[in-house]
Design a protein around this motif. Structure first.
Motif, mmCIF file in Angstrom:
data_model
loop_
_atom_site.group_PDB
_atom_site.id
_atom_site.type_symbol
_atom_site.label_atom_id
_atom_site.label_comp_id
_atom_site.label_asym_id
_atom_site.label_seq_id
_atom_site.Cartn_x
_atom_site.Cartn_y
_atom_site.Cartn_z
ATOM 1 N N SER A 58 2.185 1.844 -3.434
ATOM 2 C CA SER A 58 1.212 1.590 -4.496
ATOM 3 C C SER A 58 1.163 2.679 -5.541
ATOM 4 O O SER A 58 0.697 2.435 -6.643
ATOM 5 C CB SER A 58 -0.171 1.412 -3.897
ATOM 6 O OG SER A 58 -0.476 2.541 -3.115
ATOM 7 N N LYS A 59 1.637 3.898 -5.206
ATOM 8 C CA LYS A 59 1.504 4.957 -6.202
ATOM 9 C C LYS A 59 2.557 4.849 -7.285
ATOM 10 O O LYS A 59 2.387 5.414 -8.360
ATOM 11 C CB LYS A 59 1.640 6.315 -5.513
ATOM 12 C CG LYS A 59 0.397 6.730 -4.830
ATOM 13 C CD LYS A 59 0.381 8.220 -4.606
ATOM 14 C CE LYS A 59 -0.971 8.627 -4.102
ATOM 15 N NZ LYS A 59 -1.011 10.011 -3.692
ATOM 16 N N PHE A 60 3.638 4.180 -7.016
ATOM 17 C CA PHE A 60 4.648 4.121 -8.060
ATOM 18 C C PHE A 60 5.210 2.722 -8.255
ATOM 19 O O PHE A 60 6.209 2.554 -8.927
ATOM 20 C CB PHE A 60 5.800 5.103 -7.780
ATOM 21 C CG PHE A 60 6.403 4.978 -6.417
ATOM 22 C CD1 PHE A 60 5.862 5.653 -5.352
ATOM 23 C CD2 PHE A 60 7.522 4.181 -6.203
ATOM 24 C CE1 PHE A 60 6.414 5.556 -4.092
ATOM 25 C CE2 PHE A 60 8.083 4.077 -4.957
ATOM 26 C CZ PHE A 60 7.531 4.768 -3.896
ATOM 27 N N THR B 107 0.832 -1.215 0.000
ATOM 28 C CA THR B 107 0.000 0.000 0.000
ATOM 29 C C THR B 107 0.856 1.251 0.000
ATOM 30 O O THR B 107 0.533 2.245 -0.637
ATOM 31 C CB THR B 107 -0.921 0.046 1.216
ATOM 32 O OG1 THR B 107 -0.179 -0.368 2.346
ATOM 33 C CG2 THR B 107 -2.128 -0.817 1.014
ATOM 34 N N ASP B 108 1.982 1.184 0.742
ATOM 35 C CA ASP B 108 2.807 2.394 0.816
ATOM 36 C C ASP B 108 3.354 2.778 -0.527
ATOM 37 O O ASP B 108 3.510 3.942 -0.854
ATOM 38 C CB ASP B 108 3.994 2.149 1.765
ATOM 39 C CG ASP B 108 3.564 2.196 3.210
ATOM 40 O OD1 ASP B 108 4.260 1.611 4.047
ATOM 41 O OD2 ASP B 108 2.525 2.820 3.481
ATOM 42 N N LYS C 199 -2.108 5.820 4.228
ATOM 43 C CA LYS C 199 -1.822 6.632 3.046
ATOM 44 C C LYS C 199 -0.611 6.075 2.324
ATOM 45 O O LYS C 199 0.408 5.856 2.953
ATOM 46 C CB LYS C 199 -1.517 8.053 3.518
ATOM 47 C CG LYS C 199 -2.331 9.120 2.846
ATOM 48 C CD LYS C 199 -1.959 10.463 3.414
ATOM 49 C CE LYS C 199 -1.705 11.413 2.271
ATOM 50 N NZ LYS C 199 -1.423 12.751 2.715
ATOM 51 N N PRO C 200 -0.675 5.918 1.001
ATOM 52 C CA PRO C 200 0.523 5.450 0.296
ATOM 53 C C PRO C 200 1.540 6.574 0.184
ATOM 54 O O PRO C 200 1.188 7.750 0.237
ATOM 55 C CB PRO C 200 -0.005 5.064 -1.087
ATOM 56 C CG PRO C 200 -1.231 5.873 -1.264
ATOM 57 C CD PRO C 200 -1.822 6.067 0.096
ATOM 58 N N LEU C 201 2.802 6.203 0.015
ATOM 59 C CA LEU C 201 3.855 7.206 -0.098
ATOM 60 C C LEU C 201 3.709 7.954 -1.407
ATOM 61 O O LEU C 201 3.248 7.396 -2.402
ATOM 62 C CB LEU C 201 5.220 6.517 -0.053
ATOM 63 C CG LEU C 201 5.546 5.796 1.251
ATOM 64 C CD1 LEU C 201 6.769 4.943 1.058
ATOM 65 C CD2 LEU C 201 5.769 6.809 2.344
ATOM 66 N N PRO C 202 4.104 9.202 -1.445
ATOM 67 C CA PRO C 202 4.001 9.953 -2.699
ATOM 68 C C PRO C 202 5.036 9.458 -3.696
ATOM 69 O O PRO C 202 6.078 8.918 -3.318
ATOM 70 C CB PRO C 202 4.274 11.392 -2.276
ATOM 71 C CG PRO C 202 5.096 11.272 -1.053
ATOM 72 C CD PRO C 202 4.647 10.025 -0.368
ATOM 73 N N VAL C 203 4.760 9.672 -4.977
ATOM 74 C CA VAL C 203 5.682 9.254 -6.028
ATOM 75 C C VAL C 203 6.978 10.038 -5.865
ATOM 76 O O VAL C 203 6.940 11.247 -5.669
ATOM 77 C CB VAL C 203 5.068 9.524 -7.420
ATOM 78 C CG1 VAL C 203 6.018 9.125 -8.513
ATOM 79 C CG2 VAL C 203 3.740 8.816 -7.548
ATOM 80 N N PRO C 204 8.125 9.402 -5.967
ATOM 81 C CA PRO C 204 9.369 10.145 -5.753
ATOM 82 C C PRO C 204 9.545 11.214 -6.823
ATOM 83 O O PRO C 204 9.212 11.022 -7.979
ATOM 84 C CB PRO C 204 10.457 9.075 -5.904
ATOM 85 C CG PRO C 204 9.777 7.786 -5.844
ATOM 86 C CD PRO C 204 8.343 7.977 -6.124
ATOM 87 N N ASP C 205 10.047 12.356 -6.424
ATOM 88 C CA ASP C 205 10.333 13.462 -7.336
ATOM 89 C C ASP C 205 9.111 14.028 -8.028
ATOM 90 O O ASP C 205 9.233 14.720 -9.017
ATOM 91 C CB ASP C 205 11.337 13.037 -8.427
ATOM 92 C CG ASP C 205 12.710 12.801 -7.843
ATOM 93 O OD1 ASP C 205 13.496 12.096 -8.469
ATOM 94 O OD2 ASP C 205 12.964 13.328 -6.740
ATOM 95 N N ARG D 218 13.564 6.308 -9.378
ATOM 96 C CA ARG D 218 14.286 7.536 -9.743
ATOM 97 C C ARG D 218 15.213 7.296 -10.916
ATOM 98 O O ARG D 218 15.269 8.089 -11.858
ATOM 99 C CB ARG D 218 15.103 8.017 -8.546
ATOM 100 C CG ARG D 218 14.294 8.786 -7.572
ATOM 101 C CD ARG D 218 15.212 9.478 -6.590
ATOM 102 N NE ARG D 218 14.561 9.559 -5.299
ATOM 103 C CZ ARG D 218 13.943 10.645 -4.852
ATOM 104 N NH1 ARG D 218 13.907 11.720 -5.576
ATOM 105 N NH2 ARG D 218 13.366 10.645 -3.682
#
Lengths: 152, 484
Positions: free
Chosen positions: A54-56, A51-52, B341-347, A124
């Motif tokens: 999940s955005k990328f 889940t942490d 909450k998921p972590l934000p996308v890096p950069d 990155r």
């Protein structure tokens, strides 16, 4: 048990599909058996961080016991379970962790944060267009192994 | 001397005259006061004589009439309420209005009787008044105690809470009162009976009003209940009067003011009769203030509907009550659970660069100093000096060149935000004050062309001879130097 939360892939088409369909996200493929203890530990960490991240990133498990998958096992030269391979936009990314084999991550992660750091480094690097990234995990937490090539 | 004595005597006379005048004035005032006292004394003597001169209500015609009507009405069951266009036309409504007014009057009457009892009983037991506040309770207690000196013999268990009984027994031991004479005692007991009668009459009137409240103001009673509705209407002086009040006033109708000296009223909750409603009794205490405001607002709306007799079936009132109930329930809902909450996308989020004075001061520490700037520049046509001599080593640029007047460039401290003129003065003072300059500094510069050059060190700093104006100076000093 936590592997119930993660997708397990058994067929070649599934693997192909998922590699094709993950766009702009890191794809983490774990090759291993769900019964192995080290695999279980590894899966636990993966499941907790899904889940942490999940955005990328996207995580999937590949069961190494099915026949379809043996093609990939041979291709990636996976001998130790679990092994984790990272993809980004259908490119295979290499990870320089100070070990002999850069193409994959061998073994389990020690803590959740290590895994998240590795995924972030891969993201990155991939966004910058690199094909190989430096591993941010300190050497004491990298599983060590010996690479034998044809008994050499 | 004789004149002095005389003058003194005269002064004394004057004084005495003044005193005489003042005495007269006092006498006048005293007379007035006496008059007032007379009135008061009259009152008191009146009081002493007859309770009836003070408390006339029970004997008044109005009272008797209304009480009669109430008893009648309580006896028979009223027919269904007519849907008159105006509430005021209904004769029953008139009775209700009268009853409301009467209940207020009875309350005032009870207060008067209470003060009567209290004044008389003060001789016996002064502290009782401060221990038992409620007038009816006071009357009951007085009746029970009578002329008893030993309070422990009197059983007050059913009249008061035990804490107060304890307080009474304790203070009775130290009271300086003495038992009352017989006639006074009789008067006091008579007054107590009067108070209790009035109280029961009031109760009867209120009961009557309450029973009729359903037909008088159905919407209001649907929300707050008929008892409280009756009280509200009674205190307001009629349904239309209640309807004209703003909701904030309705909220505090019937608020018992227990502001003992020194206690702030912000800690009290300002709720009146509304507090006794079923709705408020069933809300948790944390939400009571909000709920009371809500109930007051909706009941005002209902009262307005009732005043104009728009809806006699009470549907509006029931709907409002339902609304209130729903709102209170919503307040009591637990907050939604937190999702991880998921972590934000890096950069993905650009770095926020900060600016400001602090950052500038930090940057100054690494900025290029004046000395370095001088060393970086060179004069045209003349070779620069260098550290190892002869072009080897680091070049010194403009440092130590002829005409620059500096062999040793003094370090300029960090650019404090001094006014330019103030900074110049500081430098001037520093230079001319001079006690702290090292003995090895020299204002002379040895140059190959001119030999020893004597120059004004202040000129280098741009201070001139001290008499030059800075505005028209040739050296063209800028009063403000800004880094581009």
């Amino acid at each position: 048990m936590s592997s119930l939360l993660l997708k397990t892939l058994t067929k070649k088409e599934e693997i192909d599909r998922i590699i094709r369909d993950t766009i702009d996200e890191v794809l983490v493929l774990r090759f291993g058996r769900c019964t192995d203890t080290v695999c279980l530990q590894h899966d636990d960490i993966l499941a907790k961080s899904v889940t942490d991240v999940s955005k990328f990133a996207k995580v999937a498990l590949v069961d190494v016991d099915s026949e379809d998958v043996q093609v990939y096992v041979k291709y990636f030269d996976i001998t130790w379970f679990p092994s984790t391979v990272f993809f980004f936009n259908a490119h295979h990314l290499k990870l320089d962790s100070g070990t002999a084999d850069h193409t994959k991550w061998v073994g389990a992660f020690h803590i959740k944060q290590d895994f998240i750091d590795v995924v972030e480094a891969i993201y990155r690097g991939a966004m910058k267009g690199k094909m190989i990234v430096q591993c941010p995990v300190p050497p004491e937490r990298i599983p060590k192994y010996q690479l034998l090539y044809k008994d050499v | 001397m004789a004149t002095l004595e005389d003058s003194f005597l005269a002064d004394l006379d004057e004084l005495s005259d003044n005193e005489a005048e003042m005495d007269e004035n006092d006498g006048d005032v005293g007379n007035e006061e006496e008059d007032v006292d007379m009135d008061m004394a009259d009152l008191e003597t009146l009081n002493y004589d007859d309770l009836d001169t003070v408390s006339k209500l029970q004997k008044s015609q109005r009272y008797i009439d209304i009480m009669q009507k109430v008893e009648e009405a309580l006896g028979k069951d009223s027919d269904g309420a007519e849907k008159g266009t105006v509430l005021e036309d209904d004769p029953e409504y008139k009775l209700i209005v009268d009853c409301n007014q009467l209940s207020v009057d009875i309350e005032n009457e009870i207060a008067i009787v209470h003060s009567f009892i209290r004044d008389k009983y003060k001789l016996k037991f002064q502290e009782l008044e401060s221990l038992v506040h409620h007038p009816i309770d006071y009357a009951r207690v007085v009746k029970k105690i009578g002329n008893e000196t030993d309070i422990t013999l009197v059983d007050l268990g059913d009249l008061l809470p035990s804490a107060i009984i304890m307080g009474i027994s304790v203070t009775s031991l130290t009271t300086k009162g003495s038992p009352l004479p017989e006639d006074v005692l009789q008067k006091v007991l008579g007054a107590c009976d009067r108070a209790l009668d009035l109280d029961s009459a009031r109760k009867m009137v209120l009961d009557f009003v309450e029973s009729k409240m359903g037909s008088i103001a159905p919407n209001l009673s649907a929300i707050v209940g008929s008892a409280v509705a009756a009280k509200l209407v009674g205190t307001a002086g009629g349904v239309s009067a209640l309807a004209k009040m703003p909701a904030c006033n309705v909220q505090v109708l019937g608020h018992k003011r227990k502001n003992l000296a020194g206690f702030s009223s912000t800690s009290q909750s300002r709720v009146g009769y509304i507090e006794q409603t079923e709705i408020l009794q069933s809300t948790p205490p944390g939400l009571r203030a909000r709920a009371s405001r809500l109930v007051a607002a909706k009941s005002t709306l209902a009262a307005r509907v009732d005043a104009t007799r728009g809806d006699m079936s009470g549907i509006n009132g029931k709907a409002l009550r339902e609304e209130i109930r729903k709102k209170i329930e919503k307040w009591q809902e637990p907050p939604p659970a937190r999702q991880p909450k998921p972590l934000p996308v890096p950069d993905s989020e650009p770095k926020k660069r900060r600016g400001g004075r602090r950052l500038r001061k930090m940057k100054e520490r690494y900025a290029v100093t004046d000395m370095r700037k001088m060393a970086n520049r060179m004069r045209f046509g003349t070779p620069e000096e260098s550290s190892l001599g002869d072009g080897l080593g680091e070049g010194y640029g403009m440092l130590g060149q002829a005409g620059s007047n500096r062999l040793r460039v003094s370090s300029v401290p960090s650019k404090l935000k001094l006014n330019a003129k103030v900074a110049k003065k500081l430098k001037e003072r520093q230079y001319t004050g001079g006690a702290t300059t090292s003995g090895l500094t020299s204002s002379l510069a040895f140059t190959p062309v001119q030999g020893i050059e004597l120059c004004n060190p202040q000129q280098a700093l741009g201070l001139g001879s001290g008499t030059q104006s800075t505005y028209f100076s040739e050296s063209g000093t800028f009063s403000k130097l800004k880094k581009i």
